[in-house]
Design a protein around this motif. Sequence first.
Motif, PDB file in Angstrom:
ATOM      1  N   GLU A 236       0.836  -1.226   0.000  1.00 10.45           N
ATOM      2  CA  GLU A 236       0.000   0.000   0.000  1.00 10.45           C
ATOM      3  C   GLU A 236       0.853   1.252   0.000  1.00 10.45           C
ATOM      4  N   LYS A 237       2.113   1.132   0.348  1.00 11.07           N
ATOM      5  CA  LYS A 237       2.943   2.334   0.377  1.00 11.07           C
ATOM      6  C   LYS A 237       3.518   2.669  -0.988  1.00 11.07           C
ATOM      7  N   VAL A 238       3.179   1.839  -1.977  1.00 11.97           N
ATOM      8  CA  VAL A 238       3.557   2.169  -3.358  1.00 11.97           C
ATOM      9  C   VAL A 238       2.279   2.651  -4.031  1.00 11.97           C
ATOM     10  N   GLY A 239       2.257   3.931  -4.362  1.00 12.44           N
ATOM     11  CA  GLY A 239       1.023   4.504  -4.917  1.00 12.44           C
ATOM     12  C   GLY A 239       0.906   4.234  -6.408  1.00 12.44           C
ATOM     13  N   GLY A 240      -0.317   4.002  -6.869  1.00 15.13           N
ATOM     14  CA  GLY A 240      -0.530   3.739  -8.298  1.00 15.13           C
ATOM     15  C   GLY A 240       0.205   2.471  -8.690  1.00 15.13           C
ATOM     16  N   GLN A 241       0.712   2.439  -9.905  1.00 15.11           N
ATOM     17  CA  GLN A 241       1.550   1.320 -10.370  1.00 15.11           C
ATOM     18  C   GLN A 241       0.876  -0.037 -10.165  1.00 15.11           C
ATOM     19  N   ASP A 242      -0.461  -0.062 -10.360  1.00 17.96           N
ATOM     20  CA  ASP A 242      -1.161  -1.336 -10.129  1.00 17.96           C
ATOM     21  C   ASP A 242      -0.617  -2.447 -11.012  1.00 17.96           C
ATOM     22  N   PRO A 278      10.742   5.844 -16.516  1.00 21.77           N
ATOM     23  CA  PRO A 278      11.430   7.107 -16.239  1.00 21.77           C
ATOM     24  C   PRO A 278      11.868   7.230 -14.780  1.00 21.77           C
ATOM     25  N   PRO A 279      12.801   8.133 -14.523  1.00 27.15           N
ATOM     26  CA  PRO A 279      13.341   8.246 -13.162  1.00 27.15           C
ATOM     27  C   PRO A 279      12.303   8.723 -12.160  1.00 27.15           C
ATOM     28  N   GLY A 280      12.463   8.321 -10.935  1.00 22.13           N
ATOM     29  CA  GLY A 280      11.630   8.816  -9.839  1.00 22.13           C
ATOM     30  C   GLY A 280      10.236   8.221  -9.780  1.00 22.13           C
ATOM     31  N   CYS A 281       9.981   7.173 -10.569  1.00 24.79           N
ATOM     32  CA  CYS A 281       8.615   6.657 -10.605  1.00 24.79           C
ATOM     33  C   CYS A 281       8.425   5.419  -9.739  1.00 24.79           C
ATOM     34  N   GLY A 282       9.449   5.067  -8.991  1.00 18.77           N
ATOM     35  CA  GLY A 282       9.241   4.010  -8.003  1.00 18.77           C
ATOM     36  C   GLY A 282       9.876   2.673  -8.337  1.00 18.77           C
ATOM     37  N   LYS A 283      10.865   2.651  -9.212  1.00 19.35           N
ATOM     38  CA  LYS A 283      11.499   1.363  -9.516  1.00 19.35           C
ATOM     39  C   LYS A 283      12.208   0.838  -8.257  1.00 19.35           C
ATOM     40  N   THR A 284      12.971   1.718  -7.632  1.00 20.67           N
ATOM     41  CA  THR A 284      13.679   1.291  -6.418  1.00 20.67           C
ATOM     42  C   THR A 284      12.673   0.947  -5.325  1.00 20.67           C
ATOM     43  N   LEU A 285      11.648   1.784  -5.245  1.00 15.13           N
ATOM     44  CA  LEU A 285      10.622   1.555  -4.230  1.00 15.13           C
ATOM     45  C   LEU A 285       9.965   0.188  -4.429  1.00 15.13           C
ATOM     46  N   LEU A 286       9.657  -0.131  -5.686  1.00 17.09           N
ATOM     47  CA  LEU A 286       9.041  -1.428  -5.982  1.00 17.09           C
ATOM     48  C   LEU A 286       9.993  -2.568  -5.625  1.00 17.09           C
ATOM     49  N   GLU A 428      -3.165   8.746  -5.464  1.00 18.05           N
ATOM     50  CA  GLU A 428      -2.824   7.718  -4.461  1.00 18.05           C
ATOM     51  C   GLU A 428      -1.497   8.043  -3.782  1.00 18.05           C
ATOM     52  N   ILE A 429      -0.558   8.538  -4.592  1.00 21.60           N
ATOM     53  CA  ILE A 429       0.761   8.840  -4.004  1.00 21.60           C
ATOM     54  C   ILE A 429       0.635  10.020  -3.028  1.00 21.60           C
ATOM     55  N   TYR A 430      -0.128  11.045  -3.427  1.00 19.23           N
ATOM     56  CA  TYR A 430      -0.353  12.168  -2.496  1.00 19.23           C
ATOM     57  C   TYR A 430      -0.911  11.652  -1.180  1.00 19.23           C
ATOM     58  N   ILE A 432      -0.439   8.878   0.240  1.00 15.42           N
ATOM     59  CA  ILE A 432       0.547   8.172   1.070  1.00 15.42           C
ATOM     60  C   ILE A 432       1.310   9.176   1.944  1.00 15.42           C
ATOM     61  N   TYR A 433       1.608  10.360   1.332  1.00 19.26           N
ATOM     62  CA  TYR A 433       2.453  11.313   2.064  1.00 19.26           C
ATOM     63  C   TYR A 433       1.658  12.391   2.805  1.00 19.26           C
ATOM     64  N   LEU A 434       0.425  12.644   2.348  1.00 20.06           N
ATOM     65  CA  LEU A 434      -0.411  13.648   3.021  1.00 20.06           C
ATOM     66  C   LEU A 434      -1.554  12.916   3.709  1.00 20.06           C
ATOM     67  N   SER A 496       6.117  12.441 -11.455  1.00 15.99           N
ATOM     68  CA  SER A 496       6.694  11.172 -10.955  1.00 15.99           C
ATOM     69  C   SER A 496       6.419  11.092  -9.464  1.00 15.99           C
ATOM     70  N   GLY A 497       6.553   9.909  -8.928  1.00 17.48           N
ATOM     71  CA  GLY A 497       6.360   9.731  -7.486  1.00 17.48           C
ATOM     72  C   GLY A 497       7.335  10.608  -6.719  1.00 17.48           C
ATOM     73  N   ALA A 498       8.551  10.720  -7.251  1.00 15.86           N
ATOM     74  CA  ALA A 498       9.564  11.516  -6.562  1.00 15.86           C
ATOM     75  C   ALA A 498       9.148  12.989  -6.531  1.00 15.86           C
ATOM     76  N   ILE A 499       8.562  13.471  -7.642  1.00 17.14           N
ATOM     77  CA  ILE A 499       8.130  14.874  -7.669  1.00 17.14           C
ATOM     78  C   ILE A 499       7.003  15.082  -6.647  1.00 17.14           C
TER      79      ILE A 499
HETATM   80  P1  ADP Z   1      13.359   5.272  -9.453  1.00 17.79           P
HETATM   81  O1  ADP Z   1      14.061   4.139  -8.867  1.00 17.79           O
HETATM   82  O2  ADP Z   1      12.295   4.863 -10.418  1.00 17.79           O
HETATM   83  O3  ADP Z   1      14.225   6.334 -10.024  1.00 17.79           O
HETATM   84  P2  ADP Z   1      12.543   5.720  -6.766  1.00 17.79           P
HETATM   85  O4  ADP Z   1      11.862   4.454  -6.456  1.00 17.79           O
HETATM   86  O5  ADP Z   1      13.915   5.899  -6.252  1.00 17.79           O
HETATM   87  O6  ADP Z   1      12.551   5.985  -8.293  1.00 17.79           O
HETATM   88  O7  ADP Z   1      11.640   6.894  -6.223  1.00 17.79           O
HETATM   89  C1  ADP Z   1      12.163   7.988  -5.515  1.00 17.79           C
HETATM   90  C2  ADP Z   1      11.223   8.383  -4.404  1.00 17.79           C
HETATM   91  O8  ADP Z   1      10.001   8.845  -4.948  1.00 17.79           O
HETATM   92  C3  ADP Z   1      10.824   7.220  -3.530  1.00 17.79           C
HETATM   93  O9  ADP Z   1      11.719   7.049  -2.474  1.00 17.79           O
HETATM   94  C4  ADP Z   1       9.466   7.634  -3.020  1.00 17.79           C
HETATM   95  O10 ADP Z   1       9.597   8.555  -1.958  1.00 17.79           O
HETATM   96  C5  ADP Z   1       8.896   8.401  -4.183  1.00 17.79           C
HETATM   97  N1  ADP Z   1       8.064   7.563  -5.054  1.00 17.79           N
HETATM   98  C6  ADP Z   1       8.294   7.241  -6.321  1.00 17.79           C
HETATM   99  N2  ADP Z   1       7.295   6.477  -6.825  1.00 17.79           N
HETATM  100  C7  ADP Z   1       6.426   6.313  -5.830  1.00 17.79           C
HETATM  101  C8  ADP Z   1       5.178   5.616  -5.722  1.00 17.79           C
HETATM  102  N3  ADP Z   1       4.653   4.951  -6.740  1.00 17.79           N
HETATM  103  N4  ADP Z   1       4.550   5.638  -4.534  1.00 17.79           N
HETATM  104  C9  ADP Z   1       5.057   6.313  -3.492  1.00 17.79           C
HETATM  105  N5  ADP Z   1       6.219   6.989  -3.539  1.00 17.79           N
HETATM  106  C10 ADP Z   1       6.896   7.003  -4.684  1.00 17.79           C
END
Ligand code: ADP
Length: 580
Positions: A236-242, A278-286, A428-430, A432-434, A496-499
């Motif tokens: 649940e802490k990964v928003g969207g990306q179903d 693309p960067p910041g969209c949650g690859k590492t998070l996933l 969904e991502i908003y 998670i953080y708000l 992106s999730g990071a933004i």
């Molecule tokens: P990537 O690996 O795709 O470049 P990251 O997974 O490192 O991106 O994402 C960077 C940060 O952005 C994460 O640590 C998290 O805070 C936020 N983030 C990105 N995608 C999501 C998501 N789908 N849900 C919640 N937070 C996200």
Amino acid sequence: MARKNKSHPADESVHPLPSHPPEQGPHPSLEPILDENLDTLSALQLVDLLTQFYPLDSPRRIELGYLRRRIEELEVLNDQARQAVEKLDAAVTKLTSPANRVGTLLNLPKPDTALIVNGGTEFYCSIDPRLAQSKLLVGTRVLLNEAYVVIGDLGFETGGPVAKIQDLLPDGRLRVGQEGGLANTLVLRSAGLGKEKLKPGLEVRLDSSQRVALEVVAGAQARDHLLEQVPELPWEKVGGQDEARQAVRDAVELPLLHADLFKSYQHTSPKGILLYGPPGCGKTLLGKATAYNLTRQLRERTGVDHREYFMHVKGPEILNMWVGESERQVRELFARAREKAKEGFLPFIFIDEAESILGTRRAGRTSGILNTLVPMFCAEMDGIESLQQMVIILASNRADMIDPAILRPGRIDRKIKVSRPTRQGSEEIYRIYLTPNLPLDPELLREQGDDRQKAVDAIIAKVIDAQFSRREDNRFLEVTLRSGRHEYLHRGDLVSGAIIAGIVERAKETAIKRAIASPEPTGLSIGDFIAALDVEYKQNDIFPPNDITEDWLKLVDYDPENVVKLSPVKPRRTEASAII
Ligand code: ADP
């Protein structure tokens, strides 16, 4: 004269002389006594003997008394000189004697006997009985004399080669190898390691003959710099990306949790997954969420305390100008994962920017070393029997650049797209953080009838509207396509999730500053978010810092073949205005 002058004064008990009362005058026959005893008499004894043959009042006695005193003095001198010579003799012997050999004690096969290795050769040696044999420990350095008798104990060596334990044999011996898994050797444990709890992966210092492991050395931990903590990350802490979430679960979770079923269907399960987007969209998070959820489920299912071991590698960091160094690092990475698996962890190798090391030749800058890294990586992957052993997750913004050999069935045949969040996903991502438990603007709360959830909904609705509107001032990037067509990407297209996480962080900072400055109750407001949105898009490093085409193409979803030019509409850095 006296030939023997060892003792003085005359020792009657050693040389019993016939007594002769002085009053009877000189002895009628002194000669036979002298003939018989001369060799054994000291000078003083001789004088004493002579003295006895004169009457007590004879002046000869006084003269002999002088002589006696002088002889006494000379004997003292003589004694001192002899001692000095003895000392010098000992010094000369020491200086001219050959050096002692030093060996390592391998075993004490029977009392008074030691098995020693010296210079690669073994010796079956006697032990000097003066040495306390019980104090001789396996692995200790011993001193050998010319006859190879153990004559001293020098304790353990303090330096020596370091090797990693590969395996523990039931009889206590260790199989150790140098880095990279080459040249394995069997070694004994030193007495000090006898009781120590050893495990594969630990590093031990060997004696210089490389026959005995002496001590465990710290240092294995040094390479844990790749280890990354996995926070509590339920899905649940990964928003969207179903879709991506589902794909990850299908590709990794199912084969791991239902290994037997997959086996019975003879289904080749992948060794891992490729997450691209693309960067910041949650690859590492996933990746981390996979690790967290998988180990948790394994724990629940098996009852065994599985722990994840998440190694985060940034592809470009592995690149090294030295021939073979990149290969060594990759080898070590897999070796470490294998070690950790043996220790009961579930290891994850997460390789970010994977195209930099596992790319095709087209990947440009690094093509020189790709030829060796890709086959090596494939071979390592082929050696993995199941996901149980380790899970490999590659992340890339340019999946098209990953060498197809890596992506074959049985290796990493699942390419999972991690797209930019949709409007719905962004919401969904908003969320998670708000969250409603944060301090919220009192006025907003009043407007929403003190319903915190509604206040949060209102903020999110407004900020999403602002972010996704296709107003002209939301235009962000101009794309010129091969067909000649121009298209504008708006802020919402580059979300992106990071933004989003960044916007929420900025809004919180503003609210905190306000709370510090004013005594009035305050909290997060819609205004904070709108302002944060603007600043985030202006200040965030959304644009690559240089004009390398590949980096810019990572930003957009267009097929790279179709794009002729990318240019920021509101360039933060004017020099990067036209890149292709
Ligand atoms: P990537 O690996 O795709 O470049 P990251 O997974 O490192 O991106 O994402 C960077 C940060 O952005 C994460 O640590 C998290 O805070 C936020 N983030 C990105 N995608 C999501 C998501 N789908 N849900 C919640 N937070 C996200």
